[in-house]
Design a protein around this motif. Sequence first.
Motif, short mmCIF file in Angstrom:
data_model
loop_
_atom_site.label_atom_id
_atom_site.label_comp_id
_atom_site.label_asym_id
_atom_site.label_seq_id
_atom_site.Cartn_x
_atom_site.Cartn_y
_atom_site.Cartn_z
N VAL A 1 0.84 -1.21 0.00
CA VAL A 1 0.00 0.00 0.00
C VAL A 1 0.87 1.25 0.00
O VAL A 1 0.61 2.20 -0.74
CB VAL A 1 -0.95 -0.01 1.21
CG1 VAL A 1 -1.70 1.31 1.32
CG2 VAL A 1 -1.94 -1.16 1.10
N ASP A 2 1.91 1.25 0.83
CA ASP A 2 2.82 2.40 0.87
C ASP A 2 3.42 2.67 -0.50
O ASP A 2 3.57 3.82 -0.92
CB ASP A 2 3.95 2.16 1.88
CG ASP A 2 3.45 2.12 3.32
OD1 ASP A 2 2.39 2.72 3.58
OD2 ASP A 2 4.11 1.50 4.15
N PHE A 3 3.78 1.59 -1.20
CA PHE A 3 4.41 1.73 -2.51
C PHE A 3 3.50 2.45 -3.50
O PHE A 3 3.90 3.42 -4.14
CB PHE A 3 4.79 0.34 -3.05
CG PHE A 3 5.24 0.36 -4.50
CD1 PHE A 3 6.52 0.75 -4.82
CD2 PHE A 3 4.36 0.01 -5.52
CE1 PHE A 3 6.95 0.78 -6.15
CE2 PHE A 3 4.76 0.04 -6.84
CZ PHE A 3 6.06 0.43 -7.16
N ARG B 1 3.31 -6.00 -7.38
CA ARG B 1 3.04 -5.45 -6.05
C ARG B 1 3.93 -4.24 -5.79
O ARG B 1 3.48 -3.21 -5.30
CB ARG B 1 3.25 -6.52 -4.97
CG ARG B 1 2.18 -7.61 -5.00
CD ARG B 1 2.37 -8.60 -3.88
NE ARG B 1 2.11 -8.03 -2.56
CZ ARG B 1 0.88 -7.89 -2.03
NH1 ARG B 1 -0.17 -8.27 -2.71
NH2 ARG B 1 0.73 -7.39 -0.82
N MET B 2 5.23 -4.38 -6.11
CA MET B 2 6.15 -3.24 -5.98
C MET B 2 7.00 -3.10 -7.24
O MET B 2 8.03 -2.44 -7.23
CB MET B 2 7.04 -3.41 -4.74
CG MET B 2 6.25 -3.31 -3.44
SD MET B 2 7.22 -3.58 -1.93
CE MET B 2 8.37 -2.22 -2.00
N GLY C 1 6.70 -17.71 -7.49
CA GLY C 1 6.46 -17.58 -6.07
C GLY C 1 5.71 -16.30 -5.73
O GLY C 1 5.33 -15.52 -6.59
N THR C 2 5.51 -16.10 -4.43
CA THR C 2 4.76 -14.93 -3.98
C THR C 2 5.65 -13.81 -3.47
O THR C 2 5.16 -12.74 -3.12
CB THR C 2 3.79 -15.34 -2.85
OG1 THR C 2 4.54 -15.92 -1.77
CG2 THR C 2 2.76 -16.34 -3.35
N ALA C 3 6.97 -14.04 -3.41
CA ALA C 3 7.88 -13.00 -2.94
C ALA C 3 7.91 -11.83 -3.91
O ALA C 3 7.78 -12.01 -5.13
CB ALA C 3 9.29 -13.57 -2.77
N PHE C 4 8.03 -10.62 -3.37
CA PHE C 4 8.05 -9.44 -4.25
C PHE C 4 9.11 -8.41 -3.84
O PHE C 4 9.19 -7.34 -4.43
CB PHE C 4 6.67 -8.77 -4.28
CG PHE C 4 6.15 -8.34 -2.93
CD1 PHE C 4 6.43 -7.08 -2.43
CD2 PHE C 4 5.38 -9.20 -2.17
CE1 PHE C 4 5.96 -6.68 -1.19
CE2 PHE C 4 4.89 -8.81 -0.93
CZ PHE C 4 5.17 -7.55 -0.44
#
Length: 297
Positions: free
Chosen positions: A4-6, A193-194, A205-208
Amino acid sequence: MTYVDFWAADKKWPDDAYGYVFLARALRDAGAALYPDWEDRDPLTPQPLDLWHEIGGGRLLKPQKDVGNATKDAVRKLLAAQAPEKLSFVDSADPEPQPLRTAIDSWRPHVPLKKFIQILSPEAWRAGAEIAKLENDRRRAAVDRFIGAQNFLKTAMRDGKLTFVLLPPEGGRFSDPMPAHWWNVKDTTSRFRMCRMSVSGPSNGTAFAGAGFHDIFVSETELTTLLKSAIPLSRPKSSEELETLQTKASTIYDEMLKLEGASPSRNAFEVACKKQGISTTVAREVHGQKYAQRPRN
């Protein structure tokens, strides 16, 4: 920095440079080109409120005890903002958390303590749910636009129509153009996401974020060309327009079924509808209806 911050702090995004555009800015441009009702805050839109049980093709409003506190608070805020005259509360008795009983306590009578909290009255809960339906429509539309813009860019990079490069978080030199097949994976949600991805190669994977994750940039020239040829996808402005688009989408489904001899996948159907200017939301609804009506063996 959180997801969200991003998206809320675009002034902190890395600069565009040397003919490359940061992927987050490219996504905003793609969203604006594809959707006349696009808003730059679309990526910040929360998921629709989960207030209903899905039962046998129908929906049943959940009782408040089955809904999380954050969702209940969102309904209360919606009701207070849009229909404050319908806001009313009742007391609800909930068991107070009890300390662990020991052998010494065994002779003492066990009397459950209760605390009283205020919850929306049944009438207010139903009124809030009606307002939540409209809020969910707004949220779904925004989420669909965000996903649509992602898919547009993903497809372009996967098909080699949009060159992408990577830049270390500290800045410096862009990488050489990266392999298009790195986008030939089923789910790339985490990369948006970012707007970073791992330099180690395609990953599902889900890492971002973290060590080895670099910022993603795309070719400004190729992006401009793609956006000029993009077909705007607008949501229907009336029930008549919606019915027209649904009929058109239904025809596309039937043609794909006849051609392929089997029900088309939702993704393939959405792509075919998109080429005809039909939004993902409409395509998804029609696909669900047609798929449910398919003959069963």
